[in-house]
Motif scaffolding. Sequence first.
Motif, PDB file in Angstrom:
ATOM      1  N   ASN A  20      22.327  64.671 -10.411  1.00  0.00           N
ATOM      2  CA  ASN A  20      23.356  65.206 -10.179  1.00  0.00           C
ATOM      3  C   ASN A  20      24.637  64.286  -9.703  1.00  0.00           C
ATOM      4  N   ILE A  21      26.483  63.782 -10.171  1.00  0.00           N
ATOM      5  CA  ILE A  21      26.786  63.601  -9.075  1.00  0.00           C
ATOM      6  C   ILE A  21      27.155  63.906  -8.074  1.00  0.00           C
ATOM      7  N   GLU A  22      26.425  65.481  -7.477  1.00  0.00           N
ATOM      8  CA  GLU A  22      26.557  65.976  -6.061  1.00  0.00           C
ATOM      9  C   GLU A  22      26.476  65.173  -4.827  1.00  0.00           C
ATOM     10  N   MET A  23      25.320  64.258  -5.098  1.00  0.00           N
ATOM     11  CA  MET A  23      24.940  63.382  -4.607  1.00  0.00           C
ATOM     12  C   MET A  23      26.379  62.277  -3.706  1.00  0.00           C
ATOM     13  N   ALA A  24      26.077  61.657  -4.495  1.00  0.00           N
ATOM     14  CA  ALA A  24      27.161  60.816  -4.170  1.00  0.00           C
ATOM     15  C   ALA A  24      28.237  61.444  -3.796  1.00  0.00           C
ATOM     16  N   GLU A  25      28.997  62.726  -4.099  1.00  0.00           N
ATOM     17  CA  GLU A  25      29.974  63.149  -3.389  1.00  0.00           C
ATOM     18  C   GLU A  25      29.400  63.287  -2.100  1.00  0.00           C
ATOM     19  N   ALA A  26      28.440  63.757  -1.426  1.00  0.00           N
ATOM     20  CA  ALA A  26      28.359  64.340  -0.568  1.00  0.00           C
ATOM     21  C   ALA A  26      28.274  62.805   0.656  1.00  0.00           C
ATOM     22  N   VAL A  27      27.793  61.795  -0.184  1.00  0.00           N
ATOM     23  CA  VAL A  27      27.871  60.445   0.366  1.00  0.00           C
ATOM     24  C   VAL A  27      29.669  59.932   0.755  1.00  0.00           C
ATOM     25  N   LEU A  28      30.573  60.323   0.048  1.00  0.00           N
ATOM     26  CA  LEU A  28      31.533  60.200   0.118  1.00  0.00           C
ATOM     27  C   LEU A  28      32.503  61.572   1.223  1.00  0.00           C
ATOM     28  N   ALA A  29      31.861  62.383   1.095  1.00  0.00           N
ATOM     29  CA  ALA A  29      32.180  63.429   2.034  1.00  0.00           C
ATOM     30  C   ALA A  29      32.121  63.418   3.897  1.00  0.00           C
ATOM     31  N   VAL A  30      31.191  62.528   3.997  1.00  0.00           N
ATOM     32  CA  VAL A  30      30.795  62.100   5.260  1.00  0.00           C
ATOM     33  C   VAL A  30      31.254  60.344   5.674  1.00  0.00           C
ATOM     34  N   GLY A  31      31.911  60.141   4.917  1.00  0.00           N
ATOM     35  CA  GLY A  31      33.105  58.404   4.680  1.00  0.00           C
ATOM     36  C   GLY A  31      31.621  57.308   4.526  1.00  0.00           C
ATOM     37  N   ALA A  32      30.945  57.576   4.122  1.00  0.00           N
ATOM     38  CA  ALA A  32      30.193  56.310   3.589  1.00  0.00           C
ATOM     39  C   ALA A  32      30.168  56.507   2.036  1.00  0.00           C
ATOM     40  N   LEU A  33      29.107  55.186   1.985  1.00  0.00           N
ATOM     41  CA  LEU A  33      29.421  54.024   0.010  1.00  0.00           C
ATOM     42  C   LEU A  33      28.312  54.594  -0.539  1.00  0.00           C
ATOM     43  N   PRO A  34      28.723  55.090  -1.258  1.00  0.00           N
ATOM     44  CA  PRO A  34      27.018  55.278  -2.427  1.00  0.00           C
ATOM     45  C   PRO A  34      26.927  53.914  -3.106  1.00  0.00           C
ATOM     46  N   VAL A  35      25.272  53.716  -3.019  1.00  0.00           N
ATOM     47  CA  VAL A  35      24.874  52.558  -3.349  1.00  0.00           C
ATOM     48  C   VAL A  35      24.087  53.237  -4.593  1.00  0.00           C
ATOM     49  N   PHE A  36      24.002  52.452  -5.901  1.00  0.00           N
ATOM     50  CA  PHE A  36      23.141  52.970  -6.603  1.00  0.00           C
ATOM     51  C   PHE A  36      22.349  52.190  -6.720  1.00  0.00           C
ATOM     52  N   ALA A  37      20.930  52.296  -7.220  1.00  0.00           N
ATOM     53  CA  ALA A  37      19.385  52.438  -7.172  1.00  0.00           C
ATOM     54  C   ALA A  37      18.602  52.402  -8.462  1.00  0.00           C
ATOM     55  N   ASP A  38      18.044  52.014  -8.936  1.00  0.00           N
ATOM     56  CA  ASP A  38      17.439  51.997 -10.682  1.00  0.00           C
ATOM     57  C   ASP A  38      16.382  53.003 -10.485  1.00  0.00           C
ATOM     58  N   ILE A  39      15.642  53.883 -10.864  1.00  0.00           N
ATOM     59  CA  ILE A  39      15.041  54.572 -10.550  1.00  0.00           C
ATOM     60  C   ILE A  39      13.164  54.368 -11.481  1.00  0.00           C
ATOM     61  N   ASP A  40      12.905  54.949 -11.619  1.00  0.00           N
ATOM     62  CA  ASP A  40      11.225  54.901 -11.654  1.00  0.00           C
ATOM     63  C   ASP A  40      10.806  54.680 -13.596  1.00  0.00           C
ATOM     64  N   GLY A  41      10.740  54.238 -14.606  1.00  0.00           N
ATOM     65  CA  GLY A  41      10.765  55.184 -15.296  1.00  0.00           C
ATOM     66  C   GLY A  41      10.145  55.488 -15.526  1.00  0.00           C
ATOM     67  N   ALA A  42       8.971  56.363 -14.911  1.00  0.00           N
ATOM     68  CA  ALA A  42       7.642  57.317 -15.444  1.00  0.00           C
ATOM     69  C   ALA A  42       7.743  58.701 -14.548  1.00  0.00           C
ATOM     70  N   THR A  43       8.506  58.000 -13.233  1.00  0.00           N
ATOM     71  CA  THR A  43       8.976  59.890 -12.329  1.00  0.00           C
ATOM     72  C   THR A  43      10.118  60.059 -12.396  1.00  0.00           C
ATOM     73  N   TYR A  44      11.537  59.279 -13.178  1.00  0.00           N
ATOM     74  CA  TYR A  44      12.913  59.510 -12.553  1.00  0.00           C
ATOM     75  C   TYR A  44      13.417  59.148 -11.072  1.00  0.00           C
ATOM     76  N   CYS A  45      12.432  59.090  -9.969  1.00  0.00           N
ATOM     77  CA  CYS A  45      12.963  59.089  -8.855  1.00  0.00           C
ATOM     78  C   CYS A  45      13.182  57.811  -8.362  1.00  0.00           C
ATOM     79  N   LEU A  46      14.225  57.288  -7.276  1.00  0.00           N
ATOM     80  CA  LEU A  46      14.473  56.163  -7.323  1.00  0.00           C
ATOM     81  C   LEU A  46      13.517  55.218  -7.384  1.00  0.00           C
ATOM     82  N   ASP A  47      13.312  53.986  -7.094  1.00  0.00           N
ATOM     83  CA  ASP A  47      12.380  52.815  -6.877  1.00  0.00           C
ATOM     84  C   ASP A  47      12.004  52.580  -6.451  1.00  0.00           C
ATOM     85  N   ALA A  48      11.492  52.527  -5.767  1.00  0.00           N
ATOM     86  CA  ALA A  48      11.365  51.676  -3.783  1.00  0.00           C
ATOM     87  C   ALA A  48      11.729  50.263  -4.293  1.00  0.00           C
ATOM     88  N   VAL A  49      11.201  49.918  -4.941  1.00  0.00           N
ATOM     89  CA  VAL A  49      11.651  48.453  -5.009  1.00  0.00           C
ATOM     90  C   VAL A  49      12.960  48.042  -5.559  1.00  0.00           C
TER      91      VAL A  49
END
Length: 221
Positions: A20-49
Amino acid sequence: MLKSAGVGAGDEVIVSAYGNIEMAEAVLAVGALPVFADIDGATYCLDAVAVEAAVTSRTAAIVAVPRFGYLAGLRPLQELGRRRGLLVVEHGEEATPEPRVLAQRQVHAAYLDRRLTGVRTPEACAGHTYQQYVVRIPGNGRPDRDAFARAVRRRGVECEVPVKTPVHRLAAFRREICLPETEHAADETLALSVGGSLSRRDLQRVVASCNALGGLLQPAF
């Protein structure tokens, strides 16, 4: 949660572009910069590496979101946060289902796992709550996935594309970055219903429809 933790101007917060775009929008709302990282292809969660590779001296936090009920995808991020001294904000997609509801989802998911051959079924994972039963469609990515979805809907099977466009491809957040697992997931995934209202006949229809189509979609050479 970010604001209460003191995250603000000058800080970077690592988020997933698959969702959802809401995650990145929440980061902007506090004045910070959203940085995108890739996901784990099996769990679809952020990949720790991938997340660790994106960490800079300005990184203040990671927003960890369980996708489709893959709760185990959060643990590596929590460990990374402890090791690097970063705030890990956990944001749940929806409330944990009641035991009866969860058990029914798991029964339905197990039925599909055993019988589906026309699609790639979800990775087995302890604690998976199956908030969505997300499969991968074989073939040439988005065109075949979309054609597959239209075909099974015509056969009376409910389905939806869980993430149509990754956030880093939207105009407001466009970044020229390489997130291959995110791109593949957005092009290939389709969510099938495993809700408690499904009957055995409904599940049989899902299996018959998907298996009939799966062999028709071949990768390009």
